[in-house]
Design a protein around this motif. Structure first.
Motif, short mmCIF file in Angstrom:
data_model
loop_
_atom_site.label_atom_id
_atom_site.label_comp_id
_atom_site.label_asym_id
_atom_site.label_seq_id
_atom_site.Cartn_x
_atom_site.Cartn_y
_atom_site.Cartn_z
N GLY A 151 35.86 22.75 64.14
CA GLY A 151 35.73 21.83 65.27
C GLY A 151 35.01 20.55 64.88
N ASP A 152 33.90 20.69 64.16
CA ASP A 152 33.12 19.51 63.75
C ASP A 152 33.95 18.59 62.86
OD1 ASP A 152 30.95 20.43 65.14
OD2 ASP A 152 29.88 21.22 63.39
N LEU A 153 34.64 19.18 61.88
CA LEU A 153 35.43 18.36 60.95
C LEU A 153 36.57 17.67 61.69
CD1 LEU A 153 35.47 20.86 57.95
CD2 LEU A 153 34.57 18.52 57.85
N THR A 154 37.21 18.39 62.59
CA THR A 154 38.35 17.84 63.31
C THR A 154 37.89 16.68 64.20
OG1 THR A 154 39.39 20.01 63.27
CG2 THR A 154 40.27 18.41 64.84
N ARG A 155 36.77 16.89 64.92
CA ARG A 155 36.25 15.81 65.77
C ARG A 155 35.87 14.59 64.95
NH1 ARG A 155 34.42 19.95 68.89
NH2 ARG A 155 32.63 20.27 67.54
N ALA A 156 35.40 14.84 63.71
CA ALA A 156 35.00 13.73 62.85
C ALA A 156 36.22 13.13 62.12
CB ALA A 156 33.94 14.19 61.85
N GLY A 157 37.40 13.70 62.36
CA GLY A 157 38.60 13.19 61.69
C GLY A 157 38.64 13.49 60.20
N LEU A 158 37.92 14.54 59.79
CA LEU A 158 37.87 14.90 58.37
C LEU A 158 38.74 16.12 58.06
CD1 LEU A 158 34.01 14.57 57.86
CD2 LEU A 158 35.78 12.95 57.11
N GLY A 159 39.36 16.11 56.89
CA GLY A 159 40.17 17.25 56.47
C GLY A 159 39.58 17.99 55.29
N ASP A 160 38.33 17.69 54.96
CA ASP A 160 37.70 18.32 53.79
C ASP A 160 37.68 19.83 53.93
OD1 ASP A 160 36.74 15.68 54.40
OD2 ASP A 160 35.39 15.87 52.69
N PRO A 161 37.98 20.51 52.85
CA PRO A 161 38.00 21.97 52.93
C PRO A 161 36.64 22.57 53.25
CG PRO A 161 38.32 21.23 50.66
CD PRO A 161 38.39 20.02 51.53
N ILE A 162 36.68 23.69 53.92
CA ILE A 162 35.48 24.50 54.18
C ILE A 162 35.39 25.52 53.05
CG2 ILE A 162 34.48 26.18 55.79
CD1 ILE A 162 36.23 24.70 57.99
N GLU A 163 34.20 25.65 52.48
CA GLU A 163 34.02 26.59 51.37
C GLU A 163 33.22 27.81 51.82
OE1 GLU A 163 34.05 23.77 47.40
OE2 GLU A 163 32.18 24.70 48.05
N ILE A 164 33.65 28.95 51.34
CA ILE A 164 32.97 30.21 51.67
C ILE A 164 32.66 30.96 50.39
CG2 ILE A 164 33.11 32.35 52.98
CD1 ILE A 164 35.26 31.12 54.68
N ASP A 165 31.42 31.30 50.18
CA ASP A 165 31.05 32.17 49.06
C ASP A 165 30.82 33.57 49.59
OD1 ASP A 165 31.10 30.01 47.44
OD2 ASP A 165 28.96 30.03 46.92
N LEU A 166 31.45 34.52 48.95
CA LEU A 166 31.26 35.93 49.31
C LEU A 166 30.52 36.57 48.15
CD1 LEU A 166 34.90 36.44 50.61
CD2 LEU A 166 32.85 35.96 51.95
N VAL A 167 29.29 36.99 48.42
CA VAL A 167 28.40 37.44 47.35
C VAL A 167 28.15 38.94 47.44
CG1 VAL A 167 26.15 37.13 46.26
CG2 VAL A 167 27.23 35.20 47.45
N GLU A 168 28.59 39.67 46.43
CA GLU A 168 28.33 41.11 46.34
C GLU A 168 26.98 41.33 45.70
OE1 GLU A 168 30.97 43.82 44.25
OE2 GLU A 168 32.60 42.58 44.97
N GLY A 169 25.96 41.62 46.49
CA GLY A 169 24.66 41.94 45.91
C GLY A 169 24.59 43.42 45.60
N ALA A 170 23.48 43.83 44.98
CA ALA A 170 23.35 45.24 44.60
C ALA A 170 23.40 46.13 45.84
CB ALA A 170 22.05 45.45 43.84
N ASP A 171 22.72 45.73 46.91
CA ASP A 171 22.74 46.59 48.09
C ASP A 171 23.02 45.80 49.37
OD1 ASP A 171 20.44 45.25 48.56
OD2 ASP A 171 19.11 46.97 48.36
N ARG A 172 23.61 44.62 49.20
CA ARG A 172 23.98 43.87 50.39
C ARG A 172 25.11 42.91 50.08
NH1 ARG A 172 18.62 40.15 51.08
NH2 ARG A 172 18.69 39.15 49.04
N PHE A 173 25.66 42.36 51.14
CA PHE A 173 26.80 41.47 51.02
C PHE A 173 26.41 40.16 51.70
CE2 PHE A 173 30.99 39.78 51.96
CZ PHE A 173 31.72 40.15 50.83
N GLY A 174 26.49 39.06 50.97
CA GLY A 174 26.06 37.77 51.50
C GLY A 174 27.23 36.81 51.68
#
Ligand SMILES: Nc1ncnc2c1ncn2[C@@H]1O[C@H](COP(=O)(O)OP(=O)(O)O)[C@@H](O)[C@H]1O
Ligand SMILES: Nc1ncnc2c1ncn2[C@@H]1O[C@H](COP(=O)(O)OP(=O)(O)O)[C@@H](O)[C@H]1O
Lengths: 114, 157, 157, 114
Positions: free
Chosen positions: B60-83
């Motif tokens: 929503g924020d990017l669209t309202r700002a007229g930006l098409g920049d990709p959104i990045e997501i890091d999926l982090v496998e920790g030893a006993d958690r997922f970030g």
């Protein structure tokens, strides 16, 4: 689009069966359908969420909007939901206090009006 | 992403243009990576909701700002958690000045409430050069107990 | 990834460290994105095999070179086709000088034969600064006919 | 690991049922199993691929390696496979000419030795 809507009449209730994922992308379709029902004079609506796989805050907002619309006509908007993952979303946001939630469409229809 | 093979947590990174129709894809991908990392069914659902809400705000924020920049997501496998960390290049979050409109609840507030309730250690900050970073994590593996939030160990940072 | 919301093809980008155990995750993600883009079941399988073979080579090359740099995958939804580009930062591909060993077939040659047979317009090149780029695509939508391989139109380039 | 192996004896054949995905990550497990069978004197092996969801070139290489090992003992390695997506992999690489491929374990066991 991953959202299917199906409307049926049960006495003076309109039952809206929703199947699929309700999110920012699909919620407008649900909003249109609720607006259309109310414009057509359906003020007692049961929204069956049993086939909903995903519900986000936009979807919650649309349901709350529907509730406000039917209340303007002294109507009701009740939900059918037994899926824990969906109930959790209503619980966390405090909306279990706002919507009557039933475990079947027939329960919803026969529930005493508030 | 500085993980070296076999050393430190594996991080899978996903990037997508700010199109609402891709949110379903993002949820599926997060679900797959979280499942492979050993998260349970409830944790996976919580992560899907949290990442979807976070990304919906960014779209929503990017669209309202007229930006098409990709959104990045890091999926982090920790030893006993997922970030999860979500980054976007939108101007700092501002509430829609017109208000929610149409007599409906403010979805963004609802969304934030949801994310905050579902995950641990929710953090948001702005990026240098503009943009937003949101991160959170969940313990993985079978829930052995369900401590009250204030029983949790403090976040690492 | 220069796609702007609503203009041009949507590109989902994935990056992962060179760990063999993540190849299954990569295949699942490619399968999801390809299905959402409307590819048929057979096309999805072909893309999974092609991307998995390509990434397996990259994982091997990076590991032998002692590098942990992430492998990047672009998934491009075209108007009537689905494109994949895989990039790694490994030194230029070289055949294992020791040969396949153990009396077994050279998996890399088999792999290349597979990818070349399954997809259209397979291209490989080296990246400036070191690394490899492999790209290919598949038509999407229902297969209207199943021509013999030599009846296929020549690749576009 | 997403690869399950199960060995059973059918007369003088060893049947190796493979379930899951055979790729760079899991193929070593399959290779070990084939080597173990041959060391234990199983020279007539049927590899049942009906529950295999994915097969890559590393997996093909392992099967070819197994074939070479049993042939050193005048043995046989036959495959069971009816899944089109898996057969396609053997066809494209020309390995349908190398492996006898059957549509059931009993077909494989009763097939005349080459
Ligand atoms: N709030 C968070 N959001 C995203 N990633 C996080 C967060 N907290 C920790 N991480 C990442 O998770 C990874 C694993 O953290 P770690 O402390 O190793 O987890 P564990 O407690 O499982 O060992 C670390 O690389 C860290 O960067
Ligand atoms: N071999 C390839 N590998 C990866 N992407 C490709 C390849 N060929 C084309 N593309 C990408 O696919 C996208 C769609 O191509 P386009 O020519 O628009 O397809 P269509 O023929 O479906 O319109 C383009 O952005 C192009 O960069």
């Amino acid at each position: 689009m991953d959202l299917d809507l199906n409307v049926s009449k049960e006495g003076d209730h309109s039952v809206l069966e929703v199947a699929g994922e309700i999110d920012v992308y699909t919620a407008p379709k649900l909003r249109e359908q609720l607006i259309e029902l109310v414009s057509d004079g359906s003020y007692h609506i049961v929204v069956d969420l049993e086939k909903v796989d995903f519900l986000d805050s936009t979807g919650l907002g649309v349901l709350v909007g529907g509730l406000k619309r039917v209340r303007n006509h002294d109507g009701s908007l009740q939900l059918v939901c037994t899926q824990e993952k969906i109930l959790k979303i209503f619980r966390i946001t405090g909306l279990t206090k706002v919507f009557p939630i039933h475990s079947s469409v027939s329960d919803a229809i026969t529930a005493p009006a508030e | 992403m500085d993980a070296v093979a076999g050393v430190g947590p594996a991080t899978v990174r996903l990037a997508f243009p700010p199109e609402p129709r891709l949110l379903g894809t993002v949820r599926l991908v997060v679900g797959i990576v979280a499942r492979k990392a050993g998260m349970g069914a409830e944790g996976i659902e919580d992560l899907k909701v949290a990442v979807s809400e976070t990304c919906a705000v960014a779209v929503g924020d990017l669209t309202r700002a007229g930006l098409g920049d990709p959104i990045e997501i890091d999926l982090v496998e920790g030893a006993d958690r997922f970030g999860i960390e979500v980054r976007d290049r939108a101007p700092a979050h501002v509430l829609d000045p017109g208000g929610p409109g149409d007599g409906e609840l403010d979805d963004r507030e609802l969304g934030l409430a949801l994310v905050g309730a579902l995950v641990d250690d929710l953090k948001t900050s702005t990026l240098e050069g503009g943009g937003n970073r949101t991160s959170f994590w969940l313990r993985r593996g079978p829930e052995l107990f369900d401590p009250a939030l204030d029983d949790l160990p403090p976040p690492l940072t």
